[in-house]
Design a protein around this motif. Sequence first.
Motif, PDB file in Angstrom:
ATOM      1  N   ALA A 469      -7.244 -16.644   2.884  1.00  0.00           N
ATOM      2  CA  ALA A 469      -6.161 -17.437   3.472  1.00  0.00           C
ATOM      3  C   ALA A 469      -6.123 -17.271   4.985  1.00  0.00           C
ATOM      4  O   ALA A 469      -5.996 -18.230   5.731  1.00  0.00           O
ATOM      5  N   PHE A 470      -6.208 -16.045   5.431  1.00  0.00           N
ATOM      6  CA  PHE A 470      -6.249 -15.758   6.856  1.00  0.00           C
ATOM      7  C   PHE A 470      -7.414 -14.814   7.119  1.00  0.00           C
ATOM      8  O   PHE A 470      -7.821 -14.055   6.245  1.00  0.00           O
ATOM      9  N   LYS A 471      -7.914 -14.875   8.300  1.00  0.00           N
ATOM     10  CA  LYS A 471      -9.006 -13.966   8.643  1.00  0.00           C
ATOM     11  C   LYS A 471      -8.533 -12.528   8.586  1.00  0.00           C
ATOM     12  O   LYS A 471      -9.268 -11.630   8.198  1.00  0.00           O
ATOM     13  N   SER A 472      -7.267 -12.295   8.966  1.00  0.00           N
ATOM     14  CA  SER A 472      -6.745 -10.919   8.995  1.00  0.00           C
ATOM     15  C   SER A 472      -5.275 -10.922   8.620  1.00  0.00           C
ATOM     16  O   SER A 472      -4.407 -10.841   9.482  1.00  0.00           O
ATOM     17  N   ASP A 473      -4.968 -11.072   7.350  1.00  0.00           N
ATOM     18  CA  ASP A 473      -3.585 -10.954   6.903  1.00  0.00           C
ATOM     19  C   ASP A 473      -3.176  -9.493   7.077  1.00  0.00           C
ATOM     20  O   ASP A 473      -3.757  -8.602   6.458  1.00  0.00           O
ATOM     21  N   PRO A 474      -2.172  -9.201   7.905  1.00  0.00           N
ATOM     22  CA  PRO A 474      -1.843  -7.800   8.234  1.00  0.00           C
ATOM     23  C   PRO A 474      -1.494  -6.942   7.033  1.00  0.00           C
ATOM     24  O   PRO A 474      -1.761  -5.744   7.022  1.00  0.00           O
ATOM     25  N   LEU A 475      -0.891  -7.552   5.996  1.00  0.00           N
ATOM     26  CA  LEU A 475      -0.355  -6.755   4.894  1.00  0.00           C
ATOM     27  C   LEU A 475      -1.050  -7.012   3.559  1.00  0.00           C
ATOM     28  O   LEU A 475      -0.592  -6.526   2.527  1.00  0.00           O
ATOM     29  N   GLN A 476      -2.136  -7.748   3.580  1.00  0.00           N
ATOM     30  CA  GLN A 476      -2.757  -8.150   2.322  1.00  0.00           C
ATOM     31  C   GLN A 476      -3.148  -6.950   1.461  1.00  0.00           C
ATOM     32  O   GLN A 476      -2.914  -6.939   0.257  1.00  0.00           O
ATOM     33  N   GLU A 477      -3.736  -5.927   2.084  1.00  0.00           N
ATOM     34  CA  GLU A 477      -4.125  -4.745   1.325  1.00  0.00           C
ATOM     35  C   GLU A 477      -2.917  -3.882   0.974  1.00  0.00           C
ATOM     36  O   GLU A 477      -2.831  -3.328  -0.124  1.00  0.00           O
ATOM     37  N   GLY A 478      -1.970  -3.767   1.900  1.00  0.00           N
ATOM     38  CA  GLY A 478      -0.841  -2.874   1.691  1.00  0.00           C
ATOM     39  C   GLY A 478       0.116  -3.322   0.609  1.00  0.00           C
ATOM     40  O   GLY A 478       0.713  -2.493  -0.089  1.00  0.00           O
ATOM     41  N   ILE A 479       0.286  -4.648   0.427  1.00  0.00           N
ATOM     42  CA  ILE A 479       1.249  -5.153  -0.552  1.00  0.00           C
ATOM     43  C   ILE A 479       0.891  -4.680  -1.954  1.00  0.00           C
ATOM     44  O   ILE A 479       1.766  -4.308  -2.747  1.00  0.00           O
ATOM     45  N   CYS A 480      -0.390  -4.675  -2.266  1.00  0.00           N
ATOM     46  CA  CYS A 480      -0.818  -4.298  -3.619  1.00  0.00           C
ATOM     47  C   CYS A 480      -0.642  -2.805  -3.884  1.00  0.00           C
ATOM     48  O   CYS A 480      -0.648  -2.379  -5.047  1.00  0.00           O
ATOM     49  N   LYS A 481      -0.503  -2.003  -2.843  1.00  0.00           N
ATOM     50  CA  LYS A 481      -0.400  -0.557  -3.006  1.00  0.00           C
ATOM     51  C   LYS A 481       1.037  -0.056  -3.033  1.00  0.00           C
ATOM     52  O   LYS A 481       1.277   1.134  -3.215  1.00  0.00           O
ATOM     53  N   VAL A 482       1.991  -0.960  -2.843  1.00  0.00           N
ATOM     54  CA  VAL A 482       3.399  -0.541  -2.797  1.00  0.00           C
ATOM     55  C   VAL A 482       3.849  -0.064  -4.177  1.00  0.00           C
ATOM     56  O   VAL A 482       3.678  -0.766  -5.175  1.00  0.00           O
ATOM     57  N   SER A 483       4.400   1.119  -4.224  1.00  0.00           N
ATOM     58  CA  SER A 483       4.982   1.664  -5.452  1.00  0.00           C
ATOM     59  C   SER A 483       6.072   2.645  -5.059  1.00  0.00           C
ATOM     60  O   SER A 483       6.146   3.095  -3.903  1.00  0.00           O
ATOM     61  N   LEU A 484       6.917   2.999  -6.010  1.00  0.00           N
ATOM     62  CA  LEU A 484       7.989   3.946  -5.721  1.00  0.00           C
ATOM     63  C   LEU A 484       7.422   5.311  -5.366  1.00  0.00           C
ATOM     64  O   LEU A 484       7.909   5.981  -4.446  1.00  0.00           O
ATOM     65  N   THR A 485       6.367   5.723  -6.061  1.00  0.00           N
ATOM     66  CA  THR A 485       5.765   7.034  -5.781  1.00  0.00           C
ATOM     67  C   THR A 485       5.207   7.093  -4.365  1.00  0.00           C
ATOM     68  O   THR A 485       5.456   8.047  -3.616  1.00  0.00           O
ATOM     69  N   VAL A 486       4.447   6.062  -3.988  1.00  0.00           N
ATOM     70  CA  VAL A 486       3.877   6.022  -2.636  1.00  0.00           C
ATOM     71  C   VAL A 486       4.986   5.987  -1.590  1.00  0.00           C
ATOM     72  O   VAL A 486       4.901   6.650  -0.548  1.00  0.00           O
TER      73      VAL A 486
END
Length: 642
Positions: A469-486
Amino acid sequence: MPLAAVWSGGPGARDTNDSFGYFQYSNSNTLALIQKVDHHDPSSTATTREPTLSPESTDDVHRILERIPDRQILDFLVQYFRTEVNWMDHLVHIPSFYPQYQAWFALEQITTVAEVDFAILVLRLCSYTLQFLPSPFYTLDKIRGVLLAEIRTCCDETADSLESISTQTDSRGSLVRTQSLAFYALQCQMEGKTRGFWEALSRAIRVGQDAGIHCDAVSHHKGIDRVEREMRRRTYCNLFVWDSLLSRQLDRIPFIPGRMEDANWPDIRLLQPPHQRDTEGEIPSGMEPTIAEAPDPFTERLLQAKLADFWRGAGVGQRADYDMSLREDLYEVFSREYIDRLPPPFALHNPDERWDDRFPKLRLQRKLLHMAIYDSILWNFRPLLLRKPSPLPAYKSVMLSCQKRKLAAAALCALEAVTQLHALLHGCHTRLASIVVTTFESAVVLVYLAADQTFPEDCPPQHISPPDAFKSDPLQEGICKVSLTVTLQAIQGALKRLKMLAEVSSMADVAVTTLIRLMNKVAVLATEQEAPEQIHHAFSNRAARPMVLGTTRPHASSTTSLPTSQMSSISLPLATSAPGANNINPWLSETMSDMRSVDEYMSGMNEAIHATSGSGDISGTWPSFDPSQLYGPGVFGILEEA
């Protein structure tokens, strides 16, 4: 006397009403009309005299200057500033500053206001530099036998006294005065004096506008040379960045209105070394490509200004009426128009690191920029936490849940960037405001989210940007890693870092107190709402409160030091997950001689620069200046005394 000289507050205008005494040179105001008429007056060719001191003021100045620190102490601080501090803001142009520094000491007598102003600049610069000492490169609390605290007090008091005389003699603004006030503002920020930072920044901006650094017409009218004209733009650029950041943090109206004008943007090519400035895309024969193509040391500041300019142009603030569609659109535009256009060495994901070993400060600048980027995204989505609960259509409920995940991802990414920067700074004590503020603000957001029983809700795949979608979505990787433990682990890590920094930073000390109080309230709320057990555990099992500033904290000096085991236990846990963590070492030495340490630092720094950049002198032992020397020979760590 030319009318323009009187109207603009020059010599001869001392008795002119102040309403007319400070009209700035312009292409559009009333003074422009006067200049057009005055141009035909033969007397208009007379040059403006440089303001001089009265005999009484001259005597006062010389009496005050007798109290300044020894020349060798100032030499050391200026050298340390050049190699270990200037990379953050590039507020002075070292190749032109140092010859002026030498020429000032060669003066037999101080007779002009400009000479007094330069002395103030040197003292403010040195006092600011002392905020970064001791450090791994210089482990003592003395320079040439004088305590760092005494040197700082001497610099501050002397600069204050000189400033009073200088402004009484001539109250007009100048670039040097603006730079001096900027250093003082940065020092207030480092000391946790937010109100002082705000007021000093306001003064710096007012003085800068009085000097016309915001108006390119002034530079051309006064015949200012290329270097000073560019430094005026760079100084204005720094003021714009600080003003934007502070006004956003305090939710106040910026002192500099609107966005950056085209004429105010720095042109980094103007101060580049000849081998870079003249290549125009072609590499000279015999020149290694990595040098000819290297990013300019000021690139990071320019990108910070573009970041601030983008969000100013967005036209949104921390309003209570949170428009989630507008915020989502802004995020997408930001990804396309700012993130996608970052130069490869500063890219958020997989940056070009070819120059990192050659220019060690580049990796530090990269992390500073990344922290600022994630902090701005945090600012964009944070108002959703303050919106009043109300029924929402199904699609808006899903969008709100996804934006909460983005908010959490931005906070986690910001904390990770802080961890990496702190590791590059050797994981040591520091008053660096960006580390403290970003850590605290990100942690507060995560605590608030963790208290939400619905967090983190699943986000439908169609609401997550696909990889292309974008060459560099700032949060694309981080969104999938969000959890209560993290999230809870990140909060604990942030609190641990702030506790360590609270030993030397009053700002961090306040942040710890506030964060612990917030966590206590969340723990009580979690008990009442029967929240998950991991929230109870995370918020109720905190380490002991850090030592308060001014208590019997271990103090680094030439005779006493923190034990190696204690130093390791403080710094290592904060940087184990970041690049460079294996290189963290305690630096305090019980056997280092004070005098020898200064000499070894100065000689070792020059040897390191020569080894990195090759030979060549501009004056004395100061080598020629190319990008590698402006970045400095290596990373630095910080341990300040309270």
